[in-house]
Design a protein around this motif. Sequence first.
Motif, short mmCIF file in Angstrom:
data_model
loop_
_atom_site.label_atom_id
_atom_site.label_comp_id
_atom_site.label_asym_id
_atom_site.label_seq_id
_atom_site.Cartn_x
_atom_site.Cartn_y
_atom_site.Cartn_z
N VAL A 296 0.87 -5.33 -0.16
CA VAL A 296 2.12 -4.83 -0.71
C VAL A 296 3.21 -4.84 0.36
N ILE A 297 4.46 -5.02 -0.07
CA ILE A 297 5.62 -5.01 0.82
C ILE A 297 6.60 -3.96 0.30
N ARG A 331 6.79 4.88 -9.83
CA ARG A 331 5.37 4.55 -9.70
C ARG A 331 4.71 5.34 -8.57
N CYS A 332 3.55 5.87 -8.88
CA CYS A 332 2.72 6.54 -7.87
C CYS A 332 1.93 5.47 -7.13
N MET A 333 2.04 5.42 -5.82
CA MET A 333 1.36 4.40 -5.03
C MET A 333 -0.15 4.63 -5.01
N VAL A 334 -0.58 5.88 -5.07
CA VAL A 334 -2.02 6.17 -5.12
C VAL A 334 -2.61 5.66 -6.42
N ARG A 335 -1.95 5.93 -7.52
CA ARG A 335 -2.42 5.48 -8.82
C ARG A 335 -2.41 3.96 -8.90
N ALA A 336 -1.37 3.33 -8.37
CA ALA A 336 -1.29 1.86 -8.40
C ALA A 336 -2.44 1.24 -7.62
N LEU A 337 -2.73 1.78 -6.43
CA LEU A 337 -3.82 1.24 -5.63
C LEU A 337 -5.16 1.49 -6.29
N MET A 403 -7.39 -5.84 1.53
CA MET A 403 -6.01 -5.98 2.03
C MET A 403 -5.01 -5.08 1.30
N PRO A 404 -5.08 -4.96 -0.03
CA PRO A 404 -4.15 -4.02 -0.67
C PRO A 404 -4.33 -2.58 -0.17
N VAL A 405 -5.57 -2.16 0.04
CA VAL A 405 -5.83 -0.79 0.51
C VAL A 405 -5.17 -0.56 1.87
#
Length: 433
Positions: A296-297, A331-337, A403-405
Amino acid sequence: MTCLHDRHAEPVLLKGLTGDNWSLADYLQRGGYRQIRRILSERMPPEEIVAEVRDAGLRGRGGAGFPAALKWGFMPKGYKGQMYLVCNADESEPGTFKDRDILRYNPHAVIEGMLIAAYAMGISKGYIYIHGEIWSVYERFEEAIAQAREAGWLGENLLGSGVAFDLHAVHGYGAYICGEETALLESMEGKRGNPRFKPPFPAANGLYGQPTTINNVETLAYVPFIMAMGGKAWAALGQGSGRGTKIFSVSGDVKYPGNYEVPLGIPFAELLALAGGTKDGRKIRAVIPGGSSSPVIPGETMLSLDMDYDAIAKAGSMLGTGGVIVLDETRCMVRALLNLARFYRNESCGQCTPCREGTGWLVRLLERIEQGDAALSDLDLLDSVASNIQGRTVCALGDAAAMPVRSFLRHFRSEFEYHIEHKRCPVAAGERV
């Protein structure tokens, strides 16, 4: 929804195509099969075709971005046995949906591209492996193959040239892992779709143990246009360091999700504008630029970048498949991940212990964070688990999960800490971190 950017001249793969003008007759009216006819009638030396593709700077559109001409050059010269060309249409990367539109709206461009590529490599037999969950697309492509065969574009002695090439479609069953090229070959051979150890690589030992080249749908579909324009002219359609055109699948928090065919190297801000900007004009928090496996960026950084391989790589991510997922400030980044981690856990083939066990650990740790049951030390544990998956598996699915994590933690760690310390989501609470 398919949207094309008309600022540049042809070629475009999807411009003016509605789903009703996909047939052989329609393709011929658009100049289809003209390039393979020219190649066969002129007995064009294969190396001239490879040179045009090299001049075009065509890179694989399936995610890795490997130069197509270089890949073709790996095939053995003068090989006496059967060699194969395989089109990878097992498009399964979340956020990516371009290949199915190419197959749906312009299937004969893929067939002609495969004909030209096969001629350049001396291959007489090809397969296309189509994702099993887009059955109507598979049926349409089977019909396109039948049309091409009946018209003499597939089979023996094409146009009296002595050149033979036949093509068959194979459908998968919806397994993400079969998008990995060697797992795809295993599946085609009737075996469990597990990736192979490499080396040997497919160019030496591929389908049925024979030399094989595997290219993505979009990669092959561009080949007729490159031959029509000339490689250097096609390359000049790009912007900045980008060469040629590219289809980006834009989704997430934008007004008009869809496929956008634009010059490679277009500024991200311009691509976003084509998609109508964010919903309700909200601020962008993050962008996943190349399909769900790409790091993610942050939104502000992304708005300053161009959509080409080098620029995205320098920003710490990958252009990948061109699946652009936009996440706005709601958007919640925790939920997205967590959503991404669950996908990779479910799609792991289980062959490699780090991926089989590690993806489950990622999900459990993220669920604890999201539910307010974690400690701050779990963030270091989460990163440790991801680092012990990355680079330790037979195929790239382990990297795709890890990598996303690591990138979400790197850019949005304060939000993860807030979840743990306050046992609630700051976005849902209307707070900023």
